[in-house]
Each structure stands twice: as C-alpha cells, then as structure tokens.
Design a protein around this motif. Structure first.
Motif, PDB file in Angstrom:
ATOM      1  N   ASN A   7       8.961  27.413  -6.110  1.00  0.00           N
ATOM      2  CA  ASN A   7       9.726  27.758  -7.025  1.00  0.00           C
ATOM      3  C   ASN A   7      11.094  26.846  -6.655  1.00  0.00           C
ATOM      4  O   ASN A   7      11.892  27.424  -5.774  1.00  0.00           O
ATOM      5  CB  ASN A   7       9.867  29.222  -7.180  1.00  0.00           C
ATOM      6  N   ASP A   8      11.776  26.190  -7.557  1.00  0.00           N
ATOM      7  CA  ASP A   8      13.038  25.779  -7.810  1.00  0.00           C
ATOM      8  C   ASP A   8      13.047  24.415  -8.170  1.00  0.00           C
ATOM      9  O   ASP A   8      13.658  24.081  -9.253  1.00  0.00           O
ATOM     10  CB  ASP A   8      13.576  25.367  -6.314  1.00  0.00           C
ATOM     11  N   GLY A   9      12.227  23.184  -7.849  1.00  0.00           N
ATOM     12  CA  GLY A   9      12.085  21.762  -8.469  1.00  0.00           C
ATOM     13  C   GLY A   9      13.175  21.062  -7.695  1.00  0.00           C
ATOM     14  O   GLY A   9      13.677  20.116  -8.388  1.00  0.00           O
ATOM     15  N   VAL A  10      13.565  21.201  -6.356  1.00  0.00           N
ATOM     16  CA  VAL A  10      14.322  20.512  -5.698  1.00  0.00           C
ATOM     17  C   VAL A  10      13.618  19.191  -5.284  1.00  0.00           C
ATOM     18  O   VAL A  10      12.391  19.198  -5.204  1.00  0.00           O
ATOM     19  CB  VAL A  10      14.884  21.073  -4.397  1.00  0.00           C
ATOM     20  N   PRO A  11      14.200  17.969  -4.843  1.00  0.00           N
ATOM     21  CA  PRO A  11      13.673  16.720  -4.690  1.00  0.00           C
ATOM     22  C   PRO A  11      12.786  16.898  -3.493  1.00  0.00           C
ATOM     23  O   PRO A  11      11.675  16.482  -3.404  1.00  0.00           O
ATOM     24  CB  PRO A  11      14.778  15.959  -4.137  1.00  0.00           C
ATOM     25  N   GLN A  12      13.003  17.767  -2.402  1.00  0.00           N
ATOM     26  CA  GLN A  12      12.020  17.825  -1.304  1.00  0.00           C
ATOM     27  C   GLN A  12      10.875  18.407  -1.685  1.00  0.00           C
ATOM     28  O   GLN A  12       9.685  18.044  -1.119  1.00  0.00           O
ATOM     29  CB  GLN A  12      12.782  18.595  -0.318  1.00  0.00           C
ATOM     30  N   GLU A  13      10.644  19.291  -2.804  1.00  0.00           N
ATOM     31  CA  GLU A  13       9.553  19.755  -3.133  1.00  0.00           C
ATOM     32  C   GLU A  13       8.676  18.624  -3.705  1.00  0.00           C
ATOM     33  O   GLU A  13       7.406  18.565  -3.818  1.00  0.00           O
ATOM     34  CB  GLU A  13       9.597  20.933  -4.145  1.00  0.00           C
ATOM     35  N   SER A  66      10.209  24.251 -11.870  1.00  0.00           N
ATOM     36  CA  SER A  66      11.493  23.831 -11.822  1.00  0.00           C
ATOM     37  C   SER A  66      12.289  24.606 -12.591  1.00  0.00           C
ATOM     38  O   SER A  66      12.643  24.679 -13.796  1.00  0.00           O
ATOM     39  CB  SER A  66      11.339  22.139 -12.688  1.00  0.00           C
ATOM     40  N   GLN A  67      13.048  25.233 -11.744  1.00  0.00           N
ATOM     41  CA  GLN A  67      14.253  26.051 -11.920  1.00  0.00           C
ATOM     42  C   GLN A  67      15.355  25.140 -12.523  1.00  0.00           C
ATOM     43  O   GLN A  67      16.086  24.274 -11.834  1.00  0.00           O
ATOM     44  CB  GLN A  67      14.708  26.887 -10.967  1.00  0.00           C
ATOM     45  N   PRO A  68      16.083  25.189 -13.524  1.00  0.00           N
ATOM     46  CA  PRO A  68      16.865  24.139 -14.127  1.00  0.00           C
ATOM     47  C   PRO A  68      18.305  24.137 -13.679  1.00  0.00           C
ATOM     48  O   PRO A  68      19.145  24.840 -14.335  1.00  0.00           O
ATOM     49  CB  PRO A  68      16.767  24.501 -15.519  1.00  0.00           C
ATOM     50  N   ALA A  69      18.460  23.716 -12.678  1.00  0.00           N
ATOM     51  CA  ALA A  69      19.934  23.777 -12.025  1.00  0.00           C
ATOM     52  C   ALA A  69      20.987  22.870 -12.703  1.00  0.00           C
ATOM     53  O   ALA A  69      21.937  23.447 -12.863  1.00  0.00           O
ATOM     54  CB  ALA A  69      19.841  23.056 -10.572  1.00  0.00           C
ATOM     55  N   PRO A  98      14.321  26.826 -20.345  1.00  0.00           N
ATOM     56  CA  PRO A  98      12.929  26.416 -20.127  1.00  0.00           C
ATOM     57  C   PRO A  98      12.795  25.965 -18.387  1.00  0.00           C
ATOM     58  O   PRO A  98      13.698  25.538 -17.911  1.00  0.00           O
ATOM     59  CB  PRO A  98      12.537  25.201 -20.652  1.00  0.00           C
ATOM     60  N   ALA A  99      11.681  26.428 -17.983  1.00  0.00           N
ATOM     61  CA  ALA A  99      11.362  26.001 -16.759  1.00  0.00           C
ATOM     62  C   ALA A  99      10.077  25.583 -16.370  1.00  0.00           C
ATOM     63  O   ALA A  99       9.064  26.153 -16.267  1.00  0.00           O
ATOM     64  CB  ALA A  99      11.689  27.083 -15.462  1.00  0.00           C
ATOM     65  N   PRO A 100       9.863  24.253 -16.501  1.00  0.00           N
ATOM     66  CA  PRO A 100       8.134  23.531 -16.313  1.00  0.00           C
ATOM     67  C   PRO A 100       7.513  23.744 -15.152  1.00  0.00           C
ATOM     68  O   PRO A 100       8.264  23.564 -13.997  1.00  0.00           O
ATOM     69  CB  PRO A 100       8.592  22.144 -16.852  1.00  0.00           C
ATOM     70  N   LEU A 101       6.274  23.675 -15.198  1.00  0.00           N
ATOM     71  CA  LEU A 101       5.475  23.611 -13.985  1.00  0.00           C
ATOM     72  C   LEU A 101       5.233  22.155 -13.810  1.00  0.00           C
ATOM     73  O   LEU A 101       5.132  21.362 -14.371  1.00  0.00           O
ATOM     74  CB  LEU A 101       4.115  24.331 -14.278  1.00  0.00           C
ATOM     75  N   VAL A 102       5.596  22.037 -12.357  1.00  0.00           N
ATOM     76  CA  VAL A 102       5.443  20.397 -11.895  1.00  0.00           C
ATOM     77  C   VAL A 102       4.217  20.184 -10.799  1.00  0.00           C
ATOM     78  O   VAL A 102       4.050  20.966  -9.986  1.00  0.00           O
ATOM     79  CB  VAL A 102       6.804  20.039 -11.171  1.00  0.00           C
ATOM     80  N   THR A 103       3.424  19.451 -11.270  1.00  0.00           N
ATOM     81  CA  THR A 103       2.590  18.902 -10.337  1.00  0.00           C
ATOM     82  C   THR A 103       2.411  17.556 -10.041  1.00  0.00           C
ATOM     83  O   THR A 103       3.099  16.746 -10.605  1.00  0.00           O
ATOM     84  CB  THR A 103       0.929  19.301 -11.035  1.00  0.00           C
ATOM     85  N   LYS A 104       1.381  16.766  -9.406  1.00  0.00           N
ATOM     86  CA  LYS A 104       1.238  15.528  -9.128  1.00  0.00           C
ATOM     87  C   LYS A 104       1.165  14.742 -10.510  1.00  0.00           C
ATOM     88  O   LYS A 104       1.295  13.627 -10.629  1.00  0.00           O
ATOM     89  CB  LYS A 104      -0.015  15.445  -8.152  1.00  0.00           C
ATOM     90  N   ALA A 105       0.497  15.516 -11.609  1.00  0.00           N
ATOM     91  CA  ALA A 105       0.669  14.768 -12.872  1.00  0.00           C
ATOM     92  C   ALA A 105       1.873  14.472 -13.494  1.00  0.00           C
ATOM     93  O   ALA A 105       2.120  13.398 -14.073  1.00  0.00           O
ATOM     94  CB  ALA A 105      -0.269  15.658 -13.739  1.00  0.00           C
ATOM     95  N   ASP A 133       8.357  12.562 -13.730  1.00  0.00           N
ATOM     96  CA  ASP A 133       8.834  12.777 -15.068  1.00  0.00           C
ATOM     97  C   ASP A 133      10.442  12.389 -14.649  1.00  0.00           C
ATOM     98  O   ASP A 133      11.269  13.270 -14.129  1.00  0.00           O
ATOM     99  CB  ASP A 133       8.717  13.779 -15.641  1.00  0.00           C
ATOM    100  N   LYS A 134      11.166  11.466 -15.450  1.00  0.00           N
ATOM    101  CA  LYS A 134      12.488  11.340 -15.077  1.00  0.00           C
ATOM    102  C   LYS A 134      13.313  12.305 -15.900  1.00  0.00           C
ATOM    103  O   LYS A 134      14.621  12.417 -15.396  1.00  0.00           O
ATOM    104  CB  LYS A 134      13.000   9.860 -15.499  1.00  0.00           C
ATOM    105  N   SER A 135      12.793  13.283 -16.671  1.00  0.00           N
ATOM    106  CA  SER A 135      13.604  14.211 -17.320  1.00  0.00           C
ATOM    107  C   SER A 135      13.949  15.330 -16.444  1.00  0.00           C
ATOM    108  O   SER A 135      14.486  16.476 -16.571  1.00  0.00           O
ATOM    109  CB  SER A 135      12.824  14.680 -18.581  1.00  0.00           C
TER     110      SER A 135
END
Length: 348
Positions: free
Chosen positions: A261-267, A281-284, A327-334, A338-340
């Motif tokens: 939970n967060d969406g940082v580059p390391q994740e 992705s928690q929208p910092a 909004p806080a989207p789910l991020v997976t390998k798919a 995404d540049k957004s």
C-alpha cells in the motif's frame, strides 16, 4: 528503527540541506518574492520523514508551493510525534498562520489542538488521516476502507479462497490503520472464509513488523500471502523472505502472494521483478496538490459541498467537516508502467 534510504529520500535529504524542509522543531524556509506577496500565510507540518511515501509527498508539496506562488510559513516536521505536532502548530498560530495543513498520525490526540484552532478561526486541512473529532475544513484522503477491501479481494482471488495471510497492520490508534485492518478482515470473513488471517500490529514500525512476521513464519511456514498496510514494510519483508528461501517470483511454485500500500517506485520495481504481486497507489501527488488547494481556498473564505468534484473524486460529509476522497488505483504487473501513476514520475 532502521529503514532503507531510497533515491527519493536521498533527493529530499539534499533538499533539506539547502534549506527546503525542516524536521521536528527545526524550521524550513518560507516562500518569498512577488508571487507570494500579500497572500495569507499557510502553516504546513510534515508528519514524518522515515518513509518513501511521505518523502515523496514532501517533495510534491515543495514543488507545488513554488508553482502556485503560495505564502507559507517555515515548514515543520513532527516526526510521528503528537507532542511535536502540537508544538509546531502553536508556532504557526504565533507567527500568523491563516490556515494549517497537517497529517496527524494519532487521530485521537489531535482533537484538542483542532478545537483550539477552531476557536481562533484558523481552518485546518488534514492530509491522509481523518481526525476522530474536532473541526476540519477539509480532509484530503483516499478511502482507506477501500484499500483494505481491494487488498483482500486481490489476495483472496490469488489464493483461490484458501490458505493463510499475514497482515502487517499500521497503528490502530490511527483511523487509517483501523480502516485498512477492519475492512480487510471483514472482507475476508465474508468473501473468503477459507483464508485464515493473522493480524500483526506494528504501530507503523517496520522493525516490529519484520520481527512478528519472522515469529509467525516459524509457527506457520506454509504462509500463503502478506498484506503490508504501508510501503515501509517492503524491504524488511523481502529481506526476511529472501533469508528463509521463501522469496519466489510470481508465477512459480511456492510464491507467497504479497500486496502492499502506497505506490512508491520501490514497490513498482518489486512488482516488475515478481517479488510482490500488487500495491495500491496512494496519491502523494494529489494529496499535496489538493491540500494546498483547499488551504488557499480556506483563507479565501470559499466553501464546498458533498458530491462529485471536477478532479475525479467525491467529497463526503463528516461529523466534523468534509472529506475529499481521491482515487487510489490497484497496481499490478499489467499496469505498473502506466505513466499516469505518480510513482513512475517522482524524481530522485
């Protein structure tokens, strides 16, 4: 507590040295120049500097202050200490703040300070955390119950409704920790009753989380999944699993499904490597943008009502104010590239 220093944190450290943001009772520089001249002063407190997420937020705040030409008092950092936060807010009051932006990590202990600010007609924008009581002008936050539900649904499906999951919980005195934990547990009980949940309270301390996870693995070596309620647990968890020979890539036998939970580059890097499955992705970037937006609106006397916004979110009514749920989207390998996603755009 020892945390890995990321490129983001390193970049921010340079910013601190040249006079950008300050920690604890040390103060950073305020915005000056013609762009900010005559504007009401805004006080901003950073909640902590020991996580990639909050360091990213701080970086966005600094950039947006300059871009918007805001008049801000020297920025403080309360270092996850409610006593320091109260002291920092008192400095804002004494130095002419017309609005205050905070992110209280203890959402109960901040109530008396909010009442004090309300008595002096100083509006408060609370970022990421919703105070339990006390007047707020606006809470800028994502739906943290949705975080827990999304994590539950992802892991429940990934495990085909069977197995066991460890939850590295945040501070349960914080509404964020409570929301994520309660929603995750409720969802698992209702939708995936065949999955056993092992909650591990950590008080947002990754060292505590790693220690408790190590103990759990000794008792239950066939653990199927892990939900990390914040990215601060990422490296300690991966290091622990690696040391035990349990860090197997996604799609291979024995892989432990992990959602963060967060969406940082390391994740994102860990998702690309198959070390973890997903993150939320928690929208910092949006936290910074709209915290400053509402602070400026507050000093201008603007008002808002519940309902959809023009920036893809929804404002809801709280007993003690309003909350803009971003909004806080789910991020997976798919969609990890995404540049957004802000985690693909942060510098450092």
């Amino acid at each position: 507590m020892t945390l890995r220093v990321s490129r983001v944190a390193s970049a921010l450290a340079v910013t601190l040295l040249v006079g950008g943001l300050a920690t604890a009772c040390n103060r950073g520089d305020s915005v000056s120049g013609s762009a900010a001249a005559g504007k009401p002063a805004i006080g901003i407190d950073m909640p902590r500097a020991d996580s990639d997420f909050w360091n990213s937020y701080a970086q966005y705040v600094k950039t947006d202050i300059t871009a918007d030409g805001l008049n801000t008092l020297p920025v403080s950092n309360s270092e996850n200490d409610i006593t320091k936060l109260v002291a920092n807010v008192q400095v804002f009051e004494n130095t002419g703040a017309k609005a205050v932006v905070i992110a209280p990590q203890d959402t109960g202990a901040i109530v008396s300070t909010l009442n004090q600010l309300a008595a002096k007609n100083i509006p408060v924008v609370s970022v990421d955390t919703r105070p339990d009581a006390g007047k707020v002008y606006m809470v800028v936050r994502a739906d943290n119950r949705a975080y827990g539900t999304k994590a539950c649904q992802y892991l429940g499906k990934a495990l085909n409704g069977k197995g066991s999951v460890a939850v590295l919980e945040g501070d349960l005195t914080s509404i964020n920790g409570r929301d994520r934990s309660e929603a995750f547990a409720s969802c698992m009980q209702q939708q995936f009753p065949g999955v056993t949940v092992y909650p591990l309270a950590t008080n947002w301390d990754p060292a505590v989380g790693s220690s408790k996870l190590q103990t759990l693995l000794a008792q239950h070596p066939n653990l199927s999944g892990v939900y990390m309620e914040a990215s601060i647990y990422l490296q300690p968890t991966l290091s622990l699993l690696q040391s035990k020979g349990l860090l197997k890539p996604l799609g291979t036998p024995g892989h432990i499904a992990i959602i963060s939970n967060d969406g940082v580059p390391q994740e994102y890097d860990a998702i690309r490597k198959g070390e973890i499955d997903a993150t939320i992705s928690q929208p910092a970037d949006l936290y910074a943008k709209y915290a400053l937006f509402y602070a400026e609106a507050a000093v201008e006397g603007k008002t808002f009502k519940p309902g959809p916004t023009d920036h893809g979110s929804t404002i809801i009514q709280l007993p003690n104010g309003l909350e803009d749920q971003l909004p806080a989207p789910l991020v997976t390998k798919a969609n990890v590239d995404d540049k957004s996603l802000w985690g693909n755009n942060i510098s450092g």
